[in-house]
Design an enzyme around this catalytic site. Structure first.
Site, short mmCIF file in Angstrom:
data_model
loop_
_atom_site.label_atom_id
_atom_site.label_comp_id
_atom_site.label_asym_id
_atom_site.label_seq_id
_atom_site.Cartn_x
_atom_site.Cartn_y
_atom_site.Cartn_z
N HIS A 77 -4.75 22.81 -7.14
CA HIS A 77 -5.58 23.80 -8.07
C HIS A 77 -5.90 23.06 -9.20
O HIS A 77 -5.21 22.13 -9.94
CB HIS A 77 -4.16 24.71 -8.70
CG HIS A 77 -4.13 25.84 -7.73
ND1 HIS A 77 -3.61 27.09 -8.27
CD2 HIS A 77 -4.46 25.86 -6.47
CE1 HIS A 77 -3.34 27.97 -7.16
NE2 HIS A 77 -3.66 27.22 -6.13
N TYR A 206 -1.31 33.65 -15.82
CA TYR A 206 -0.24 34.06 -16.59
C TYR A 206 -0.95 35.11 -17.34
O TYR A 206 -1.75 34.77 -18.38
CB TYR A 206 0.05 32.53 -17.18
CG TYR A 206 0.57 31.34 -16.54
CD1 TYR A 206 -0.04 30.37 -15.74
CD2 TYR A 206 1.87 31.20 -16.60
CE1 TYR A 206 0.49 29.45 -15.07
CE2 TYR A 206 2.66 30.18 -16.19
CZ TYR A 206 1.67 29.40 -15.19
OH TYR A 206 2.37 28.40 -14.63
N PRO A 297 10.79 28.57 -16.35
CA PRO A 297 9.72 28.22 -15.33
C PRO A 297 8.53 28.44 -15.98
O PRO A 297 7.57 28.17 -15.21
CB PRO A 297 10.12 29.33 -14.13
CG PRO A 297 10.85 30.66 -14.80
CD PRO A 297 11.52 29.86 -16.05
N LYS A 301 8.02 23.14 -14.90
CA LYS A 301 8.18 21.82 -15.12
C LYS A 301 9.86 21.37 -14.33
O LYS A 301 10.03 20.19 -14.52
CB LYS A 301 8.45 21.34 -16.69
CG LYS A 301 7.09 21.53 -17.44
CD LYS A 301 6.34 20.11 -16.94
CE LYS A 301 4.95 20.15 -17.54
NZ LYS A 301 4.18 19.82 -16.68
N TYR A 389 0.45 20.63 -18.75
CA TYR A 389 0.64 21.09 -17.44
C TYR A 389 0.54 20.28 -16.34
O TYR A 389 1.36 20.45 -15.34
CB TYR A 389 -0.38 22.32 -17.51
CG TYR A 389 0.00 23.50 -16.33
CD1 TYR A 389 0.65 24.78 -16.57
CD2 TYR A 389 -0.14 23.10 -15.17
CE1 TYR A 389 1.09 25.55 -15.79
CE2 TYR A 389 0.23 24.20 -14.00
CZ TYR A 389 0.94 25.43 -14.55
OH TYR A 389 1.36 26.24 -13.45
C1 PHB Z 1 5.70 29.63 -8.61
O1 PHB Z 1 4.94 29.45 -7.84
O2 PHB Z 1 7.07 30.09 -7.92
C2 PHB Z 1 5.63 29.42 -9.89
C3 PHB Z 1 4.51 29.02 -10.37
C4 PHB Z 1 4.39 28.54 -11.75
C5 PHB Z 1 5.32 28.55 -12.74
C6 PHB Z 1 6.55 29.15 -12.15
C7 PHB Z 1 6.76 29.57 -10.99
O3 PHB Z 1 5.18 28.64 -13.90
#
Ligand code: PHB
Ligand code: APR
Length: 395
Positions: A77, A206, A297, A301, A389
């Site tokens: 990505h 997000y 989450p 990280k 990130y």
């Molecule tokens: C996930 O794919 O489980 C996932 C992706 C990004 C995040 C947290 C979890 O910030």
């Protein structure tokens, strides 16, 4: 009952990403280790966890010969979307930071690490019980446990690596008063689902929303991973599949874009906290990964920090046990904690910017939107997010 006594250089508690990766790194340098895990192989390989690997963590897996499946089945990505106020903005990691991330589930990383360890004939025991650590400040610390077949065992080590996650026995074995804990518990949790439906997006979304945060992540071309912010005390039984999809539609929805729905295969609620225990070493016990720190989450990280810890730890243990130089072991905790606190700040910042706390003050809501607009319209601000990130370089 007398225990059967064996010896190893590094006794590793926990076959999560931290313990397994440490085992691989040590084996590469000829350091002998035994990994003990209290769950079954099936359990650790099925546990749903995060799914984003930082640029350098993906490269590390490649370097270790552990990325064949990631490179064919994982998805690179080059950015994320930040959504707020009815708009979706792209943060282009390639353009801003010259880096990318790999969307490849932690559970798949664990499967490959377990397979590699077993194929190389390296010691890994599942379903052990009663794991305890002893003599941590002596020259030969010990671990005692009962093996899957019920035999009482003792493992004499040069050092012990506590890679046993947040609830494991390692951190608890450090005498009270020697550990400083810094903690923040957030007034929300994530309800996560795995759905059998093709992702409706090419990169993670997000989303900030007055009803609460939502995240659209992906697992495979056929499986989507989705999250909605809920209260920490929420009962999963109150969330029917219909209610979950309705919340996702409201929070992620935009005119002209469709969120595709499908059967929900798995759902669970994860509370959110930041937690850092310091120092990460006591005598000959070294803590790594979730055993020492937890991040919410939102910044993806957790797994990456665990990987960074064990890279530092492997270097330190090889220097000590092979070359007799203890200096890197002495600086292990400080080296790791610098990165841990930067990631703790990033995860806290992402979390604070994107979630809607219960009874949010309208002033705070305006500040969040101003922050999101800044990050998505200022190139330096977007670059900072992209760099953080995709991750700091690994040591
Ligand atoms: C996930 O794919 O489980 C996932 C992706 C990004 C995040 C947290 C979890 O910030
Ligand atoms: N004896 C043996 N093993 C144990 C014990 C014990 N008493 N207690 C816990 N364990 C095992 C757990 O079953 C688990 O498999 O230790 C392992 C710890 O693994 P993780 O919890 O995955 O932690 P870590 O390897 O540090 O990886 C951190 O995991 O929780 C996620 O989001 C987090 O992505 C991050 C990553």
């Amino acid at each position: 009952m007398t225990a059967r006594v064996t010896r190893t250089q590094v006794g590793i508690i926990g076959a999560g990403p931290a313990g397994l990766l440490l085992g691989q790194l040590l084996a590469r340098s000829g350091v002998d280790a035994v990994v003990l895990e209290n769950r079954s192989r099936e359990y650790v390989e099925a546990r749903q966890r995060a799914g984003v690997l930082e640029h350098d963590v993906a490269s590390l897996l490649r370097e270790l010969g552990l990325a064949d499946r990631m490179d064919t089945e994982g998805i690179e990505h080059g950015g994320i979307y930040l959504q707020f106020d009815g708009e979706r903005h792209h943060i282009d990691f390639h353009d801003l930071a010259g880096r990318s991330v790999w969307v490849w589930a932690q559970t798949e990383v664990v499967k490959d690490l377990v397979a590699a360890r077993l194929a190389a004939g390296l010691a890994l025991e599942f379903e052990v019980s009663g794991t305890a650590v002893h003599d941590l400040t002596a020259d030969e610390p010990r671990m005692t446990y009962r093996s899957a077949d019920g035999e009482q065992r003792e493992l004499v080590c040069d050092v012990i690596a506590g890679c046993d996650g947040f609830h494991g026995p390692s951190r608890a074995a450090v005498p009270a008063g020697l550990l400083t804990v810094s903690e923040r518990v957030y007034p929300f949790a994530w309800l996560g689902v795995l759905a059998d439906v093709a992702p409706s997006t090419d990169e993670l979304i997000y989303a900030h929303h007055p009803d609460g945060f939502a995240l659209h992540s992906v697992r495979t071309p056929e499986v989507s991973r989705l999250y909605v912010q809920v209260r920490p005390e929420e009962d999963i039984a109150d969330w029917s599949d219909e209610r979950i999809w309705a919340a996702l539609q409201t929070r992620l929805g935009l005119p002209g874009w469709t969120l595709h729905e499908g059967p929900i295969r798995e759902k669970g609620i994860t509370p959110m906290r930041s937690f850092v225990a310091a120092p990460m070493r006591h005598g000959r016990l070294f803590l790594a990964g979730d055993a020492a720190h937890i991040v919410p989450p939102t910044g993806a990280k957790g797994l990456n920090l665990a990987a960074a810890d064990v890279v530092v730890l492997a270097q330190a243990l090889v220097a000590w046990l092979v070359d007799g130089d203890e200096r890197l072991a002495d600086s292990y905790s400080d080296t790791c904690l610098r990165r841990v606190w930067r990631a703790t700040h990033f995860s806290w910042w992402m979390t604070s910017m994107l979630h809607t706390p219960p009874g949010q003050d309208p002033f705070d809501a305006r500040l969040q939107l101003a922050q999101l607009r800044h990050v998505t319209s200022s190139r330096p601000a977007a670059t900072d997010l992209a760099l953080r990130y995709t991750g700091q370089p690994l040591p």
